[in-house]
Design a protein around this motif. Structure first.
Motif, short mmCIF file in Angstrom:
data_model
loop_
_atom_site.label_atom_id
_atom_site.label_comp_id
_atom_site.label_asym_id
_atom_site.label_seq_id
_atom_site.Cartn_x
_atom_site.Cartn_y
_atom_site.Cartn_z
N VAL A 170 0.87 -1.17 0.00
CA VAL A 170 0.00 0.00 0.00
C VAL A 170 0.91 1.22 0.00
CG1 VAL A 170 -1.84 1.23 1.20
CG2 VAL A 170 -1.78 -1.28 1.25
N LEU A 171 0.79 2.04 -1.03
CA LEU A 171 1.72 3.15 -1.24
C LEU A 171 1.24 4.44 -0.60
CD1 LEU A 171 2.27 1.08 -3.60
CD2 LEU A 171 3.05 3.05 -4.91
N ASP A 172 2.22 5.23 -0.16
CA ASP A 172 1.97 6.61 0.20
C ASP A 172 2.02 7.44 -1.08
OD1 ASP A 172 1.82 6.10 2.87
OD2 ASP A 172 3.84 6.75 3.33
N ALA A 173 1.55 8.66 -0.98
CA ALA A 173 1.64 9.57 -2.13
C ALA A 173 3.12 9.85 -2.42
CB ALA A 173 0.91 10.86 -1.83
N PRO A 174 3.56 9.72 -3.67
CA PRO A 174 4.95 10.01 -4.00
C PRO A 174 5.29 11.49 -3.78
CG PRO A 174 3.88 8.76 -5.75
CD PRO A 174 2.81 9.20 -4.81
N ALA A 175 6.52 11.74 -3.35
CA ALA A 175 7.00 13.10 -3.12
C ALA A 175 8.26 13.32 -3.95
CB ALA A 175 7.31 13.31 -1.65
N PRO A 176 8.46 14.54 -4.47
CA PRO A 176 9.66 14.80 -5.26
C PRO A 176 10.93 14.55 -4.45
CG PRO A 176 8.10 16.61 -5.44
CD PRO A 176 7.58 15.71 -4.37
N LEU A 177 11.92 14.00 -5.11
CA LEU A 177 13.23 13.81 -4.50
C LEU A 177 14.13 14.92 -5.04
CD1 LEU A 177 15.10 10.46 -4.10
CD2 LEU A 177 16.30 12.57 -4.56
N VAL A 178 14.55 15.80 -4.17
CA VAL A 178 15.41 16.93 -4.56
C VAL A 178 16.85 16.56 -4.23
CG1 VAL A 178 15.88 19.37 -4.19
CG2 VAL A 178 13.52 18.54 -4.09
N TYR A 179 17.73 16.72 -5.21
CA TYR A 179 19.14 16.36 -5.01
C TYR A 179 20.02 17.35 -5.76
CZ TYR A 179 18.59 14.19 -9.62
OH TYR A 179 18.34 13.96 -10.95
N ARG A 180 21.25 17.52 -5.26
CA ARG A 180 22.19 18.47 -5.86
C ARG A 180 22.91 17.89 -7.08
NH1 ARG A 180 23.16 18.50 -0.58
NH2 ARG A 180 25.08 17.33 -0.82
N ARG A 236 9.90 9.78 -4.61
CA ARG A 236 10.09 8.67 -3.67
C ARG A 236 8.80 8.43 -2.91
NH1 ARG A 236 14.59 11.62 -0.19
NH2 ARG A 236 13.60 13.63 -0.10
N TYR A 237 8.66 7.22 -2.41
CA TYR A 237 7.48 6.86 -1.65
C TYR A 237 7.80 5.72 -0.69
CZ TYR A 237 7.12 3.22 -5.25
OH TYR A 237 7.39 2.18 -6.10
N ALA A 238 6.98 5.61 0.33
CA ALA A 238 7.06 4.50 1.28
C ALA A 238 5.87 3.59 1.06
CB ALA A 238 7.07 5.03 2.71
N VAL A 239 5.96 2.38 1.55
CA VAL A 239 4.84 1.44 1.44
C VAL A 239 4.65 0.74 2.79
CG1 VAL A 239 5.28 0.98 -1.01
CG2 VAL A 239 6.21 -0.56 0.70
N GLN A 240 3.45 0.24 2.97
CA GLN A 240 3.20 -0.75 4.01
C GLN A 240 3.04 -2.06 3.25
OE1 GLN A 240 -0.28 -0.30 6.51
NE2 GLN A 240 0.36 -2.02 7.81
N CYS A 241 3.94 -2.98 3.50
CA CYS A 241 4.00 -4.22 2.74
C CYS A 241 3.66 -5.40 3.66
CB CYS A 241 5.40 -4.39 2.16
SG CYS A 241 5.63 -5.90 1.24
#
Length: 194
Positions: free
Chosen positions: A109-119, A184-189
């Motif tokens: 079950v996915l969380d809403a994806p969020a932008p990954l900001v990197y240099r 990126r996103y997290a899940v409950q697996c």
């Protein structure tokens, strides 16, 4: 990363796993994916949530389909993706009824994806290695994702990114281009017991 949205307890997880198995069993035995049985009447199953359903047979991938955006209820998302993983994953023939007893179901079950900001590419590697999130890559009409569980097979960030680029149809070293977009996103697996 912590998951957003309602956390599913063990009883709710088992209800979703049984729901997915019932849908697959009806489809492979009766030829339809109509919902058999029902989910408990709880708000968590009516929440709009994205989900992936992964099928394994003897420890090997047998199908995996999901959605990245929450467009339907969790119950519907799990049922639809279970059917698609069993019958419509283009990498595999449709699941046969004889295979059903050997299949193990895993739900993410996915969380809403969020932008990954990197240099730069080193910062990208560092963030990914520390967090090990699910990751969506998007560039020039190409898109691919890996669930966080893929880190078990590809524990090094460079290998993870190279394989994700290949899955998206890009050169394996394309991740070094700072013009790629990642979310990126997290899940409950959770999965059925063996």
């Amino acid at each position: 990363m912590r998951t957003q949205g309602a956390y599913l307890d063990g009883r709710q997880q088992q209800a979703l796993l049984a729901w997915a198995r019932q849908a697959i069993a009806r489809a492979v035995h009766a030829g339809d994916g109509a919902a058999g049985g029902s989910l408990p009447d709880e708000p968590v199953f009516r929440e709009k949530r994205a989900a992936f359903v992964t099928l394994t047979r003897n420890g090997r991938l047998r199908g995996c389909i999901g959605t990245l955006l929450a467009v339907e209820s969790l119950g519907d998302s799990v049922r639809h993706n279970a059917l698609n993983a069993a019958l419509r994953d283009p990498r595999f023939a449709p699941l046969a009824a004889a295979e059903l007893p050997e299949i193990r179901i895993e739900i993410s079950v996915l969380d809403a994806p969020a932008p990954l900001v990197y240099r730069d590419s080193e910062d990208l590697l560092s963030q990914l290695q520390a967090e090990r999130p699910g990751l969506i890559l998007e560039a020039d009409g190409h898109r691919a994702t890996f669930l966080p569980q893929v880190w078990a097979q590809l524990p090094e960030a460079r290998d993870f990114l190279s394989a994700l680029c290949r899955k998206a149809g890009l050169p394996m070293d394309a991740w070094q281009d700072s013009g790629l977009c990642y979310r990126r996103y997290a899940v409950q697996c959770f999965r059925e017991k063996q």
